[in-house]
Design an enzyme around this catalytic site. Structure first.
Site, PDB file in Angstrom:
ATOM      1  N   LEU A   1       0.881  -1.160   0.000  1.00  9.61           N
ATOM      2  CA  LEU A   1       0.000   0.000   0.000  1.00  9.61           C
ATOM      3  C   LEU A   1       0.920   1.212   0.000  1.00  9.61           C
ATOM      4  O   LEU A   1       1.871   1.262   0.787  1.00  9.61           O
ATOM      5  CB  LEU A   1      -0.902   0.029   1.236  1.00  9.61           C
ATOM      6  N   ASP A   2       0.650   2.189  -0.851  1.00  9.35           N
ATOM      7  CA  ASP A   2       1.501   3.374  -0.909  1.00  9.35           C
ATOM      8  C   ASP A   2       1.568   4.081   0.447  1.00  9.35           C
ATOM      9  O   ASP A   2       0.634   3.996   1.251  1.00  9.35           O
ATOM     10  CB  ASP A   2       0.957   4.365  -1.945  1.00  9.35           C
ATOM     11  N   LYS A   3       2.644   4.816   0.659  1.00  6.68           N
ATOM     12  CA  LYS A   3       2.830   5.551   1.915  1.00  6.68           C
ATOM     13  C   LYS A   3       1.655   6.468   2.231  1.00  6.68           C
ATOM     14  O   LYS A   3       1.194   6.515   3.377  1.00  6.68           O
ATOM     15  CB  LYS A   3       4.135   6.346   1.857  1.00  6.68           C
TER      16      LYS A   3
ATOM     17  N   SER B   1      -1.396   6.079   1.413  1.00  7.77           N
ATOM     18  CA  SER B   1      -2.640   5.309   1.455  1.00  7.77           C
ATOM     19  C   SER B   1      -2.758   4.587   2.789  1.00  7.77           C
ATOM     20  O   SER B   1      -1.779   4.405   3.509  1.00  7.77           O
ATOM     21  CB  SER B   1      -2.692   4.302   0.314  1.00  7.77           C
TER      22      SER B   1
END
Length: 274
Positions: free
Chosen positions: A108-110, A112
């Site tokens: 999961l992106d930072k 997100s």
């Protein structure tokens, strides 16, 4: 000639609970892995009695005991990075603080938040991540402009990003600025890139479900073990997974440098072929 005691190096590292096979391959390519003091190539086999080290630290083989497997659901807060390197600030391993070695399934992106699995079972990681298995992941997304019917239709049909056209997916409007999206892909920053192509910016992005597992009332930064029933359903859904990983080549039409009119033609052709 192979023997029963041989095991591919990336699987040996993954089975130890150190990291996933993909991450193990990266470590090997970065020359951070040794076997008996020698730097191996990808695909090298580990024999019984060999000493495997990562960054000079021994990696111990583990017994094939499924009762020792750990499966965790974690609500990743914004700002946490899905890496296992504890030298990196805000890494997910320090954030969760689990007593045994585990690693995340996917990313999961930072910026997100939301549901992500962590485990020490390298086999299930590969089965879940393989694109051909098409496992659902559900997201709740807030954008910076009112959501139109055209936006929903374009997101649902597919958007050209990263040299391909994204697979058709289910997108439903929740409110003026919020939509729900169910993906079976996991391209880099996929939802953000899709929105940007259509002139929108993502304000918040939360993953609310993976396969049969819901985020539910799990608070940001909290985790729980997956239940026996959840694991039963997950194992059932991946039991026919191929033993060899996908080669990563997409069969989707290429979309590099497409204009929006060319993109519309791609979508029309796709719809006609159905």
């Amino acid at each position: 000639m192979s023997t029963a005691n041989e095991k591919r190096l990336n699987k040996f590292i993954s089975d130890s609970g150190f990291c996933s096979r993909r991450e193990a391959d990266r470590l090997i390519e970065q020359n951070r892995v040794t076997i008996n003091g020698n730097k191996p190539e990808l695909g090298t086999k580990v024999l019984q009695g060999d000493t495997v080290k990562v960054d000079g630290k021994p990696i111990n083989a583990v017994a094939e005991n499924k009762s020792d497997r750990i499966y965790i659901a974690y609500n990743k807060p914004i700002g946490i990075i899905c890496v296992t390197d504890t030298n990196i600030e805000d890494n997910i391993i320090d954030a969760i603080g689990y007593k045994q070695r585990i690693f995340p399934i996917g990313r999961l992106d930072k910026p997100s938040e939301g549901l992500i699995f962590l485990t020490n079972d390298g086999d299930i990681v590969n089965k879940i991540l393989r694109a051909e298995n098409a496992h659902d992941k559900e997201y709740i997304v807030t954008v910076d402009k009112p959501i139109t019917e055209s936006f929903i239709n374009h997101m649902s049909r597919g958007v050209p990003i990263l040299g391909t056209v994204t697979k058709p997916c289910k997108v439903t409007k929740q409110s003026q600025f919020v939509f729900k999206m169910i993906l079976t892909q996991g391209l880099n920053r996929q939802i953000r890139r899709m929105c940007e192509y259509l002139g929108y910016n993502v304000r918040t992005l939360k993953r609310s479900r993976i396969m049969n597992v819901e985020l539910g009332n799990l608070k940001p930064g909290a985790w729980r073990y997956l239940t026996a029933d959840e694991m039963k359903q997950i194992n059932k859904s991946v039991e026919h997974s191929k033993k060899t990983a996908s080669n990563g080549k997409s069969s989707r039409p290429k979309a590099q440098n497409h204009t929006k009119s060319e993109y519309r033609q791609i979508v029309q052709n796709r719809r006609k072929s159905k």
